[in-house]
Write a protein that holds these residues in place. Structure first.
Motif, PDB file in Angstrom:
ATOM      1  N   MET A   1       0.841  -1.191   0.000  1.00  0.00           N
ATOM      2  CA  MET A   1       0.000   0.000   0.000  1.00  0.00           C
ATOM      3  C   MET A   1       0.879   1.245   0.000  1.00  0.00           C
ATOM      4  N   THR A   2       0.481   2.257  -0.743  1.00  0.00           N
ATOM      5  CA  THR A   2       1.198   3.524  -0.826  1.00  0.00           C
ATOM      6  C   THR A   2       0.455   4.566  -0.001  1.00  0.00           C
ATOM      7  N   THR A   3       1.211   5.364   0.766  1.00  0.00           N
ATOM      8  CA  THR A   3       0.628   6.446   1.541  1.00  0.00           C
ATOM      9  C   THR A   3       0.962   7.774   0.885  1.00  0.00           C
ATOM     10  N   LEU A   4      -0.076   8.551   0.596  1.00  0.00           N
ATOM     11  CA  LEU A   4       0.087   9.866   0.000  1.00  0.00           C
ATOM     12  C   LEU A   4      -0.076  10.940   1.069  1.00  0.00           C
ATOM     13  N   ALA A  89       6.279  13.733  11.249  1.00  0.00           N
ATOM     14  CA  ALA A  89       5.732  12.373  11.310  1.00  0.00           C
ATOM     15  C   ALA A  89       4.919  12.057  10.059  1.00  0.00           C
ATOM     16  N   GLU A  90       4.204  13.044   9.527  1.00  0.00           N
ATOM     17  CA  GLU A  90       3.426  12.816   8.302  1.00  0.00           C
ATOM     18  C   GLU A  90       4.340  12.523   7.120  1.00  0.00           C
ATOM     19  N   ILE A  91       5.452  13.233   7.031  1.00  0.00           N
ATOM     20  CA  ILE A  91       6.396  12.959   5.946  1.00  0.00           C
ATOM     21  C   ILE A  91       6.991  11.565   6.106  1.00  0.00           C
ATOM     22  N   ARG A  92       7.365  11.202   7.315  1.00  0.00           N
ATOM     23  CA  ARG A  92       7.943   9.873   7.560  1.00  0.00           C
ATOM     24  C   ARG A  92       6.967   8.773   7.159  1.00  0.00           C
ATOM     25  N   ASP A 129      27.337  17.839   9.709  1.00  0.00           N
ATOM     26  CA  ASP A 129      28.621  17.265  10.118  1.00  0.00           C
ATOM     27  C   ASP A 129      29.746  17.962   9.349  1.00  0.00           C
ATOM     28  N   ARG A 130      30.493  18.828  10.027  1.00  0.00           N
ATOM     29  CA  ARG A 130      31.538  19.616   9.377  1.00  0.00           C
ATOM     30  C   ARG A 130      32.725  18.769   8.923  1.00  0.00           C
ATOM     31  N   SER A 131      32.816  17.537   9.392  1.00  0.00           N
ATOM     32  CA  SER A 131      33.936  16.686   8.988  1.00  0.00           C
ATOM     33  C   SER A 131      33.748  16.140   7.567  1.00  0.00           C
ATOM     34  N   LEU A 132      32.549  16.297   6.999  1.00  0.00           N
ATOM     35  CA  LEU A 132      32.256  15.784   5.669  1.00  0.00           C
ATOM     36  C   LEU A 132      32.408  16.880   4.618  1.00  0.00           C
ATOM     37  N   ASP A 133      32.748  16.467   3.387  1.00  0.00           N
ATOM     38  CA  ASP A 133      32.821  17.434   2.297  1.00  0.00           C
ATOM     39  C   ASP A 133      31.475  18.130   2.110  1.00  0.00           C
ATOM     40  N   ASN A 134      30.413  17.345   2.133  1.00  0.00           N
ATOM     41  CA  ASN A 134      29.061  17.910   2.148  1.00  0.00           C
ATOM     42  C   ASN A 134      28.521  17.719   3.564  1.00  0.00           C
ATOM     43  N   PRO A 135      28.496  18.784   4.354  1.00  0.00           N
ATOM     44  CA  PRO A 135      28.162  18.615   5.778  1.00  0.00           C
ATOM     45  C   PRO A 135      26.705  18.287   6.054  1.00  0.00           C
ATOM     46  N   TYR A 136      25.842  18.420   5.037  1.00  0.00           N
ATOM     47  CA  TYR A 136      24.418  18.164   5.247  1.00  0.00           C
ATOM     48  C   TYR A 136      24.099  16.683   5.045  1.00  0.00           C
ATOM     49  N   VAL A 137      23.562  16.055   6.085  1.00  0.00           N
ATOM     50  CA  VAL A 137      23.281  14.617   6.062  1.00  0.00           C
ATOM     51  C   VAL A 137      21.769  14.411   6.154  1.00  0.00           C
ATOM     52  N   PRO A 138      21.117  13.952   5.079  1.00  0.00           N
ATOM     53  CA  PRO A 138      19.663  13.744   5.127  1.00  0.00           C
ATOM     54  C   PRO A 138      19.297  12.584   6.035  1.00  0.00           C
ATOM     55  N   LEU A 139      18.230  12.744   6.777  1.00  0.00           N
ATOM     56  CA  LEU A 139      17.762  11.691   7.688  1.00  0.00           C
ATOM     57  C   LEU A 139      16.482  11.025   7.204  1.00  0.00           C
ATOM     58  N   LEU A 140      15.968  11.449   6.048  1.00  0.00           N
ATOM     59  CA  LEU A 140      14.757  10.828   5.499  1.00  0.00           C
ATOM     60  C   LEU A 140      15.055  10.110   4.186  1.00  0.00           C
ATOM     61  N   ALA A 141      16.286   9.648   4.060  1.00  0.00           N
ATOM     62  CA  ALA A 141      16.695   8.960   2.824  1.00  0.00           C
ATOM     63  C   ALA A 141      16.755   7.452   3.007  1.00  0.00           C
ATOM     64  N   GLU A 142      16.157   6.947   4.073  1.00  0.00           N
ATOM     65  CA  GLU A 142      16.229   5.505   4.339  1.00  0.00           C
ATOM     66  C   GLU A 142      15.394   4.702   3.346  1.00  0.00           C
ATOM     67  N   ARG A 143      14.449   5.376   2.671  1.00  0.00           N
ATOM     68  CA  ARG A 143      13.672   4.744   1.605  1.00  0.00           C
ATOM     69  C   ARG A 143      13.236   5.835   0.636  1.00  0.00           C
ATOM     70  N   LEU A 178      13.713  20.093   0.348  1.00  0.00           N
ATOM     71  CA  LEU A 178      13.274  18.696   0.392  1.00  0.00           C
ATOM     72  C   LEU A 178      14.443  17.758   0.099  1.00  0.00           C
ATOM     73  N   ALA A 179      15.307  18.139  -0.846  1.00  0.00           N
ATOM     74  CA  ALA A 179      16.487  17.318  -1.139  1.00  0.00           C
ATOM     75  C   ALA A 179      17.406  17.242   0.070  1.00  0.00           C
ATOM     76  N   LEU A 180      17.482  18.316   0.842  1.00  0.00           N
ATOM     77  CA  LEU A 180      18.288  18.322   2.060  1.00  0.00           C
ATOM     78  C   LEU A 180      17.846  17.224   3.024  1.00  0.00           C
ATOM     79  N   LEU A 181      16.550  16.918   3.008  1.00  0.00           N
ATOM     80  CA  LEU A 181      16.013  15.896   3.908  1.00  0.00           C
ATOM     81  C   LEU A 181      16.177  14.489   3.348  1.00  0.00           C
TER      82      LEU A 181
END
Length: 225
Positions: A1-4, A89-92, A129-143, A178-181
């Motif tokens: 099932m897909t959630t919109l 939570a709705e986005i997740r 994370d300043r130790s990375l070349d791109n310091p922005y780490v998305p947390l909603l990219a697990e799927r 949105l890409a940042l996330l």
């Protein structure tokens, strides 16, 4: 099932073609969701009308609470962040975001900007994370979460290669945060000539509705693969 997750950001109530001064972007977003549900009636739709009920703006208290580690937050901080928590939570929960939004003064309405400011939150939807070349780490990219952006504008020529493309602050203003996330896949359909009315608007709307239906079919095929 897909959630919109269906979000409408227009200040105009109702749909164009149905009531006087109805919203063109709402017409596109409701067409997308109703067409989707016709083929997949058991898919869940979460609806949020931020055009009618905008999220609160970010305040100093919000910033203080957001930058305080969760385990150290005072009770009042959790209250300040409660709306942000609900929007995140709705986005997740969602697999597909469907955003109907008009262009206001070349950019997005304040209502949608408030929604973005509430969901772009360090430690919740992205890390830094300043130790990375791109310091922005998305947390909603697990799927994979896809976004459909359904827009309206008063004039025309804002698309790629158009004579007013440089004035389009709406699309990148939404796509970049949105890409940042971790929501990097964006599909868009626009209706133009809202201020021209008559045949130009009618033709643009007819074309946009055909494109919306085709996009529904393509994304449903992808979801079923």
């Amino acid at each position: 099932m897909t959630t919109l997750l269906h979000i409408d950001a227009s200040a105009r109530p109702g749909l164009s073609g149905t009531i006087a001064h109805g919203s063109h972007s709402r017409r596109l977003s409701h067409r997308f969701v109703s067409t989707w549900k016709t083929e997949r009636p058991h898919d869940e739709v979460i609806y949020r009308d931020i055009g009618a009920k905008p999220p609160g703006v970010v305040t100093g208290e919000w910033i203080e609470a957001g930058y305080t580690p969760a385990e150290l937050r005072a009770p009042w901080m959790h209250g300040v962040l409660a709306e942000s928590d609900a929007l995140i939570a709705e986005i997740r929960q969602a697999d597909l975001l469907v955003i109907g939004v008009p262009m206001y003064n070349f950019g997005m309405p304040a209502q949608l900007k408030s929604w973005i400011d509430n969901v772009v939150r360090v430690g919740a939807t992205f890390n830094f994370d300043r130790s990375l070349d791109n310091p922005y780490v998305p947390l909603l990219a697990e799927r994979t979460r896809r976004t459909v952006l359904l827009t309206s504008c008063g004039s025309n020529g804002y698309g790629p290669g158009g004579f007013q493309a440089h004035l389009d602050l709406l699309t990148p203003g939404i796509a970049s945060p949105l890409a940042l996330l971790g929501l990097a896949e964006i599909h868009s359909v626009a209706v133009e000539h809202a201020e021209d009315h008559g045949d130009l608007l009618d033709q643009s709307m007819a074309t946009a509705l055909v494109r919306v239906d085709a996009l529904v079919r393509a994304l449903q095929t992808s979801a079923s693969a």
